[in-house]
Scaffold this motif. Structure first.
Motif, short mmCIF file in Angstrom:
data_model
loop_
_atom_site.label_atom_id
_atom_site.label_comp_id
_atom_site.label_asym_id
_atom_site.label_seq_id
_atom_site.Cartn_x
_atom_site.Cartn_y
_atom_site.Cartn_z
N PRO A 69 -36.30 28.82 19.13
CA PRO A 69 -37.14 27.84 19.82
C PRO A 69 -38.55 28.36 20.11
N ASP A 70 -38.66 29.65 20.46
CA ASP A 70 -39.99 30.22 20.69
C ASP A 70 -40.80 30.28 19.38
N MET A 71 -40.12 30.58 18.28
CA MET A 71 -40.79 30.59 16.98
C MET A 71 -41.33 29.20 16.64
N LEU A 72 -40.53 28.18 16.90
CA LEU A 72 -40.96 26.81 16.61
C LEU A 72 -42.12 26.39 17.50
N ASP A 73 -42.10 26.80 18.76
CA ASP A 73 -43.23 26.49 19.64
C ASP A 73 -44.50 27.20 19.17
N ALA A 74 -44.34 28.44 18.69
CA ALA A 74 -45.51 29.17 18.17
C ALA A 74 -46.08 28.48 16.94
N LEU A 75 -45.21 27.97 16.08
CA LEU A 75 -45.67 27.22 14.91
C LEU A 75 -46.42 25.96 15.33
N ALA A 76 -45.88 25.27 16.32
CA ALA A 76 -46.50 24.02 16.78
C ALA A 76 -47.92 24.26 17.30
N ASP A 77 -48.17 25.45 17.85
CA ASP A 77 -49.50 25.77 18.36
C ASP A 77 -50.57 25.71 17.28
N MET A 134 -58.73 19.86 5.19
CA MET A 134 -57.36 20.19 5.55
C MET A 134 -56.90 19.30 6.70
N TYR A 135 -55.67 18.81 6.60
CA TYR A 135 -55.18 17.89 7.61
C TYR A 135 -54.98 18.59 8.95
N ARG A 136 -55.41 17.95 10.02
CA ARG A 136 -55.21 18.45 11.37
C ARG A 136 -54.27 17.51 12.10
N TYR A 137 -53.38 18.06 12.91
CA TYR A 137 -52.44 17.24 13.66
C TYR A 137 -53.16 16.21 14.52
N SER A 138 -52.65 14.99 14.50
CA SER A 138 -53.10 13.95 15.42
C SER A 138 -52.36 14.13 16.75
N GLU A 139 -52.74 13.33 17.73
CA GLU A 139 -52.02 13.35 19.01
C GLU A 139 -50.55 12.99 18.81
N PHE A 140 -50.30 12.04 17.91
CA PHE A 140 -48.92 11.65 17.63
C PHE A 140 -48.14 12.83 17.04
N ASP A 141 -48.73 13.51 16.05
CA ASP A 141 -48.06 14.66 15.43
C ASP A 141 -47.70 15.70 16.49
N THR A 142 -48.66 16.01 17.32
CA THR A 142 -48.47 17.04 18.35
C THR A 142 -47.33 16.67 19.29
N ALA A 143 -47.34 15.42 19.75
CA ALA A 143 -46.29 14.97 20.68
C ALA A 143 -44.93 14.92 20.00
N PHE A 144 -44.91 14.48 18.74
CA PHE A 144 -43.66 14.37 18.00
C PHE A 144 -43.01 15.73 17.80
N VAL A 145 -43.79 16.71 17.36
CA VAL A 145 -43.25 18.04 17.11
C VAL A 145 -42.81 18.70 18.42
N ALA A 146 -43.60 18.52 19.48
CA ALA A 146 -43.24 19.10 20.79
C ALA A 146 -41.90 18.55 21.28
N GLU A 147 -41.69 17.25 21.09
CA GLU A 147 -40.43 16.65 21.54
C GLU A 147 -39.27 17.14 20.69
N ARG A 148 -39.46 17.25 19.39
CA ARG A 148 -38.40 17.78 18.54
C ARG A 148 -38.05 19.21 18.93
N ASN A 149 -39.06 20.02 19.22
CA ASN A 149 -38.81 21.40 19.63
C ASN A 149 -38.07 21.45 20.97
N ARG A 150 -38.43 20.56 21.89
CA ARG A 150 -37.75 20.52 23.19
C ARG A 150 -36.28 20.17 23.00
N GLN A 151 -36.01 19.21 22.14
CA GLN A 151 -34.62 18.82 21.89
C GLN A 151 -33.84 19.98 21.28
N PHE A 152 -34.46 20.68 20.31
CA PHE A 152 -33.75 21.76 19.64
C PHE A 152 -33.53 22.94 20.57
N ARG A 153 -34.46 23.21 21.47
CA ARG A 153 -34.27 24.28 22.45
C ARG A 153 -33.01 24.01 23.28
N ALA A 154 -32.84 22.76 23.69
CA ALA A 154 -31.64 22.40 24.46
C ALA A 154 -30.38 22.54 23.61
#
Length: 558
Positions: free
Chosen positions: A102-110, A1-21
Motif C-alpha cells: 500500500p505504501d508503494m502504491l501511494d508513492a506511485l500515486a504521488d 506527456m499526460y498529467r493526472y486530472s483531478e478525477f485521476d488523482t481522486a480515483f487512484v487515491a480511492e483505489r489505494n485506500r480500498q486496497f490498503r484495507a
C-alpha cells in the motif's frame, strides 16, 4: 506527456485506500489467500515463486524523469534495489513485502502512476510504439489515442470480468515497432485520401496457440474509434469461452467463428453503439492532444557529434547501433540498452534509473520511453549532446552498443521468479550474450532478434523471434525448443519449430551453430538473418543443428 486530472488523482487515491484495507484484512487473517487473490490482482499484485511481485503500469511506455526517480526510490526502499522492465512496457518489482505494497502504491500515486489493470481478466496496460512522437516515418503520434483508450477502458463496468485478459497496442507508423499483430486488438493510425483514420487488427496473440492478428477494419474514420473498440470487446465478451481458459482469448474466438462472422457481429454492434458516441472521441481526444505537444526543439550546430563520430570508435559503434532517425533535423532517438553482456535483460538498478532520469531531464526534454524490447529510449536528443550522454551512460554500465544485435535478447523472468515457468530464461540469455561477446561476432552478424520464454505462455515473445527459444520441462529436465523465422514487424510471422529440443548445456552451442550457418550461407554482409532464412528455408539451419553440420560452428570458432 499526460498529467493526472483531478478525477485521476481522486480515483487512484480511492483505489489505494480500498486496497490498503484489503491488505490489512489479509494480514489479520480475515481474508484467506483465495479470497484475497482477485483483490490483489485488480491492483497488479502477483504471488510468484519466492515472493509477491508488483507490476506497475507505464501507459504507452512514457515516463518523466520525476516518475523514473520515484521508481528508483521504490526499488531501493521496498525492494532489492532494482526493477525489471517488461515486454508490456511495465516495470515489475519482484521482492515487495505485502505490508509495504500500500505504501508503494501511494508513492506511485504521488507521481501520477498506479498498478491498476496490470493483471486480471480485463483490458490491460495500453502499449504503443516506443518511438511515438519522434519517428521520422509516423503519420501521427499514437500516444493521445493510447491515452484515450486507457481512460475509456480503466474500470469500464462491462469489461472487468472478461473471458481472459485483453491487450491493446497502438502505432502511428507503417513500420511496426509495437508488435501490433500479436495483440488481441491493435490500432494503426493511417492516412487514406488525405483523411486520418485507423486500421484495426484483431485476434493476435502468442502463448500456447500463437496467431497473427487479422484486419478487422482497413479504414475506420477517426470519430468512430471508441464505439468500434467497445463493439469488438462486447462481441468477444459474449462469445468468448469461459469453460476453458486456454481457449478463452479472442484469437480463439476469431479462429472458431471466422473473421468474416466476427466482423459482421462487430459491425452490427457498432451500429447500435455509434449514436451514443457521436462526437465524444474528437472532443475527448482534442483535450488529450494538448498534453502531447512536441517539445521546443532547438537549432544548434552538430559539429561535436560529427567530431566524436569521426574520432571515437567506441562512440561510433554506439551511435551506429543505438541511434535512430528523428523527424526533427539535428535530433536523434537514442536507445539505452539494458542488455549489457551477461546482465539480466530488462533489469535496471536504482542508480541506473536515476542516471537515466538525470540525462532525460538535462538533455532529453524530460522524457523517457520503455520499449517492448526491454530497453529505455530517449526520444528527443540533440545530436550535439550525444557525446556527453554517451560518456555518462558508459560510466554507469549503460552504453552497450548492441540494440538489435544478438545480445539484445528479450527474456521473460523464467523459473528464477515466475510460478508458471517450466525452465530458466535469464541464465540462457546471459550465456548467449556472453558467448557472442567472447567470439567478437556481434557486429558482423548484424540484425538478429533472439527471444526466449521460460514456458508456453510466451512472455518472452519467442514465437516472433528470428530465433525463438522456448524452455520446457521434460521429465524434470529443462529442454529448449528452437523456432526460426519469426517476425514481430509489419511482416509478422510465427516461427517454425526446428525439431527436437536441447538441454541447458546444449542450447548455447546450438545457437552458435545456427549463427555460423547463417554467416556461411548469407548472400552478402547486408543480408539479415531473417532474410537469409526466408530465402534459404529451414534445410541448411536444420542441418547445422542436427546433421553433419553440427560441428561446423565449433570448427569455425576454433
Amino acid at each position: 506527456m499526460y498529467r493526472y486530472s483531478e478525477f485521476d488523482t481522486a480515483f487512484v487515491a480511492e483505489r489505494n485506500r480500498q486496497f490498503r484495507a484489503q491488505v490489512e484484512r489479509r494480514l489479520s487473517g480475515a481474508l484467506t489467500e483465495d479470497e484475497f487473490k482477485p483483490l490483489r490482482l485488480m491492483n497488479g499484485l502477483y504471488l510468484q515463486l519466492h515472493a509477491y511481485m508488483l507490476r506497475v503500469a507505464i501507459p504507452y511506455g512514457t515516463l518523466s524523469s520525476r516518475q523514473m526517480r520515484k521508481l528508483a526510490e521504490i526499488a531501493e526502499r521496498w525492494d532489492k534495489g532494482y526493477g525489471h522492465f517488461t515486454t508490456r512496457q511495465n516495470i515489475q518489482f519482484n521482492w515487495p513485502k505485502l505490508n509495504d505494497v500500500p505504501d508503494m502504491l501511494d508513492a506511485l500515486a504521488d507521481v501520477g502512476m498506479h498498478a491498476i489493470q496490470t493483471s486480471g481478466n480485463t483490458i490491460r496496460n495500453v502499449t504503443a510504439d516506443h518511438f511515438a512522437g519522434a519517428a521520422a516515418d509516423e503519420v501521427a503520434d499514437p500516444r493521445p489515442v493510447a491515452e484515450l483508450i486507457r481512460q475509456w477502458s480503466t474500470d469500464h463496468p462491462e469489461f472487468q470480468f472478461l473471458p481472459r485478459k485483453f491487450k491493446i497496442a497502438v502505432s502511428g507508423s507503417e513500420e511496426d515497432r509495437a508488435v501490433l499483430r500479436a495483440h488481441d486488438l491493435a490500432v494503426q493510425i493511417v492516412e487514406q485520401g488525405g483523411e486520418i483514420g485507423y486500421r484495426i487488427f484483431v485476434g493476435g496473440g502468442l502463448g500456447r496457440t500463437p496467431m497473427i492478428g487479422k484486419v478487422l477494419r482497413d479504414f475506420l474514420p477517426a470519430d468512430d474509434l471508441l464505439p468500434y473498440i467497445e463493439a469488438t470487446v462486447s462481441v468477444w465478451n459474449l462469445l468468448g469461452r469461459r469453460d476453458n481458459k486456454y481457449k478463452a482469448r479472442i484469437k480463439i474466438t476469431v479462429h472458431e467463428h471466422g473473421i468474416d462472422t466476427i466482423r459482421q457481429l462487430v459491425e452490427d454492434r457498432f451500429g447500435d453503439l455509434q449514436p451514443a458516441f457521436t462526437g465524444v472521441d474528437r472532443t475527448w481526444l482534442s483535450g488529450i492532444e494538448a498534453d502531447f505537444r512536441p517539445p521546443a526543439f532547438s537549432q544548434r550546430d552538430t559539429g561535436s557529434f560529427d567530431a566524436a563520430y569521426a574520432n571515437d570508435p567506441v562512440f561510433r559503434a554506439w551511435a551506429d547501433s543505438n541511434l535512430s532517425e528523428h523527424k526533427q533535423e539535428g535530433y536523434a532517438i537514442a536507445q539505452i540498452s539494458l542488455k549489457a553482456h551477461g546482465a539480466t535483460p530488462g533489469d535496471a538498478t536504482a542508480d541506473q534509473m536515476r542516471i537515466m532520469a538525470d540525462i532525460a531531464e538535462t538533455f532529453g526534454h524530460d522524457e523517457l520511453r520503455i520499449s517492448h524490447e526491454q530497453n529505455i529510449v530517449l526520444p528527443h536528443v540533440h545530436k550535439s549532446d550525444l557525446p556527453h550522454i554517451h560518456a555518462r551512460l558508459k560510466s554507469h554500465g549503460l552504453a552497450t552498443a548492441n540494440i538489435g544485435k544478438v545480445s539484445d535478447i528479450i527474456a521473460c523472468p523464467g523459473m528464477d521468479y515466475c510460478a508458471l515457468a517450466t525452465a530458466r530464461s535469464i541464465p540462457i540469455a546471459q550465456q548467449i550474450a556472453t558467448r557472442f561477446d567472447e567470439l567478437k561476432l556481434e557486429h558482423e552478424i548484424g540484425d538478429l532478434k533472439i527471444k526466449i520464454s521460460g514456458c508456453i505462455n510466451a512472455c518472452g515473445h519467442h514465437h516472433v523471434g528470428h530465433i525463438g527459444i522456448l524452455g520446457l520441462d521434460r521429465a524434470g529436465v529443462e529442454n529448449y525448443q528452437i523456432t526460426l523465422g519469426g517476425d514481430h514487424t509489419q511482416d509478422a510471422a510465427i516461427g517454425q519449430r526446428t525439431g527436437p529440443g536441447f538441454s541447458a548445456e546444449e542450447i548455447i552451442p546450438a545457437i552458435e551453430r545456427l549463427v555460423y550457418a547463417y554467416l556461411q550461407h548469407r548472400s552478402s554482409a547486408e543480408e539479415r538473418f531473417i532474410d537469409a532464412f526466408r530465402r534459404l528455408g529451414m534445410a541448411p539451419f536444420k542441418e547445422a543443428l542436427y546433421g553433419a553440420g553440427k560441428t561446423q560452428g565449433r570448427r569455425h570458432a576454433a
